[in-house]
Write an enzyme that holds these catalytic residues in place. Sequence first.
Site, PDB file in Angstrom:
ATOM      1  N   LYS A 198      40.838  34.846  38.819  1.00  0.00           N
ATOM      2  CA  LYS A 198      41.634  34.966  40.143  1.00  0.00           C
ATOM      3  C   LYS A 198      42.467  33.871  40.340  1.00  0.00           C
ATOM      4  O   LYS A 198      43.400  33.918  39.883  1.00  0.00           O
ATOM      5  CB  LYS A 198      40.580  35.426  41.166  1.00  0.00           C
ATOM      6  CG  LYS A 198      39.900  36.910  41.076  1.00  0.00           C
ATOM      7  CD  LYS A 198      39.169  37.430  42.351  1.00  0.00           C
ATOM      8  CE  LYS A 198      39.293  39.148  42.180  1.00  0.00           C
ATOM      9  NZ  LYS A 198      38.001  39.437  41.649  1.00  0.00           N
ATOM     10  N   PHE A 205      29.470  42.271  41.447  1.00  0.00           N
ATOM     11  CA  PHE A 205      30.526  42.842  40.699  1.00  0.00           C
ATOM     12  C   PHE A 205      30.927  42.059  39.567  1.00  0.00           C
ATOM     13  O   PHE A 205      31.250  40.689  39.963  1.00  0.00           O
ATOM     14  CB  PHE A 205      31.535  43.183  41.821  1.00  0.00           C
ATOM     15  CG  PHE A 205      32.917  43.775  41.318  1.00  0.00           C
ATOM     16  CD1 PHE A 205      33.072  45.221  40.981  1.00  0.00           C
ATOM     17  CD2 PHE A 205      33.940  42.912  40.618  1.00  0.00           C
ATOM     18  CE1 PHE A 205      34.107  45.672  40.026  1.00  0.00           C
ATOM     19  CE2 PHE A 205      35.178  43.534  40.331  1.00  0.00           C
ATOM     20  CZ  PHE A 205      35.230  44.957  39.857  1.00  0.00           C
ATOM     21  N   ASP A 238      29.062  33.659  37.809  1.00  0.00           N
ATOM     22  CA  ASP A 238      30.361  34.486  37.971  1.00  0.00           C
ATOM     23  C   ASP A 238      30.985  33.861  39.141  1.00  0.00           C
ATOM     24  O   ASP A 238      30.857  34.259  40.159  1.00  0.00           O
ATOM     25  CB  ASP A 238      30.116  36.013  38.069  1.00  0.00           C
ATOM     26  CG  ASP A 238      31.548  36.815  38.165  1.00  0.00           C
ATOM     27  OD1 ASP A 238      32.539  35.998  38.168  1.00  0.00           O
ATOM     28  OD2 ASP A 238      31.440  37.985  38.075  1.00  0.00           O
TER      29      ASP A 238
HETATM   30  C1  LIG Z   1      37.460  40.108  40.605  1.00  0.00           C
HETATM   31  C2  LIG Z   1      36.157  39.939  40.077  1.00  0.00           C
HETATM   32  C3  LIG Z   1      35.766  40.104  38.675  1.00  0.00           C
HETATM   33  C4  LIG Z   1      36.840  41.029  38.002  1.00  0.00           C
HETATM   34  O1  LIG Z   1      37.925  40.259  37.731  1.00  0.00           O
HETATM   35  P1  LIG Z   1      39.229  40.966  37.026  1.00  0.00           P
HETATM   36  O2  LIG Z   1      40.355  40.007  36.824  1.00  0.00           O
HETATM   37  O3  LIG Z   1      39.424  42.075  37.851  1.00  0.00           O
HETATM   38  O4  LIG Z   1      38.698  41.524  35.679  1.00  0.00           O
HETATM   39  C5  LIG Z   1      34.561  39.661  38.131  1.00  0.00           C
HETATM   40  N1  LIG Z   1      33.794  39.124  38.952  1.00  0.00           N
HETATM   41  C6  LIG Z   1      33.908  38.794  40.289  1.00  0.00           C
HETATM   42  C7  LIG Z   1      32.901  38.149  40.894  1.00  0.00           C
HETATM   43  C8  LIG Z   1      35.218  39.172  40.788  1.00  0.00           C
HETATM   44  O5  LIG Z   1      35.233  39.185  42.329  1.00  0.00           O
END
Ligand SMILES: *Cc1c(COP(=O)(O)O)cnc(C)c1O
Length: 404
Positions: free
Chosen positions: A254, A140, A225
């Site tokens: 986050k 994700f 990421d």
């Molecule tokens: C939550 C998340 C995203 C997306 O972040 P947003 O602030 O919702 O755009 C991308 N990568 C990972 C691993 C995430 O957990």
Amino acid sequence: MEQPISVTRSNFNDWMVPVFAPANFIPVRGEGSRIWDQENKEYIDFAGGIAVNALGHAHPVAVNALTEQATKLWHVGNGYTNEPVLRLAKQLTEQTFADKVFFCNSGAEANEAALKLARKVGLDSGVAGKSGIVAFNNAFHGRTLFTVSAGGQPKYSQDFAPLPNGISHVAYNDLEAAKAVINEQTCAVIVEPVQGEGGVIPADIEFLKGLRALCDEFGALLIFDEVQTGVGRTGSLYAYMNYGVTPDVLTTAKALGGGFPVGAMLTTDKFAPHFSVGTHGTTYGGNPLASAVAGAVFEFINTPEVLEGVKHRHQYFLDALNTLNAEYQVFDEIRGQGLLIGCVLKAEYAGKAKDITTWAGEEGLLALIAGPNVVRFTPSLIIPEQDIDEGITRLKRALAKLAK
Ligand SMILES: *Cc1c(COP(=O)(O)O)cnc(C)c1O
């Protein structure tokens, strides 16, 4: 003063684009790891706003940083720099592998910047067609068209075709599969050190080391990421530090703002210059308000006490969950790092994760899922032990409903 407009949960269905299906109560205030809804019912917060509220709710460090900056300067636009953003950039570059930072407002935007940077570096390399991106199944990376295409869950992207092309997906933790698709035309490999939304699945160390070697061999950028794993979540400042594998680009969001929207893409002096003036940008990214809050949150978390505290709480959580599971026998596996914890349901309870979080809500506990079969906990990094105990007691009542 005029009374605020009265609203209820059913108004969500009246007025909101239905991309979410929120719980049937509305939280109105929070303190530490507890929140209260419109009826003043109390909840223990094991969700942490999806790995965001790293200091819990209304922590004085974040509140003070926000209110102090709020009286000074909120926004100036990128024709000017500002003091809070420079201080935050200094912290991030001093405390990580990175030399340079690009600020934005979310995880998706940070990944969008990372993928665009990789394409630009690929273009500048002069190697024909060096635009391929390798990503992983169930990953994700966010919801923009590029990041949702890099993500490995077709159900989130297929309705929005035509998608950006040149992205291949292979199985996570399968180095041989990655080796088969990484070549001279690859400009980037993007990977989560622990897959969060995909089910709380930690990478094997050999997998990440192997990706590092393949990226070096073929001149591709290794992008970690760390939107979910970053800023202390795994018990290290960033998860790459647990693995001893250093990426070329790291994305963080986050927990970085502790609840205030902010994101960042970190990279090195080798790659940053490929984003020259005008090649990428944002209106709000690096605004003084977000940067002041993030600076305070980052400084608070990046101490041995807080990071050790996360590791300690990890064990405390696991012991409590294992004890619960010994009684109820609902989880096959309890996994994760630090305070990113996933409980995998036994086959006989497949698909029931959402029901468990609904029942948990009834019992006064906020919890998350990570796919249909994993219950996920991402609480505040400083959640008190008595709140963990109380949350586990409430979880126990939710599991009792499942076992029935
Ligand atoms: C939550 C998340 C995203 C997306 O972040 P947003 O602030 O919702 O755009 C991308 N990568 C990972 C691993 C995430 O957990």
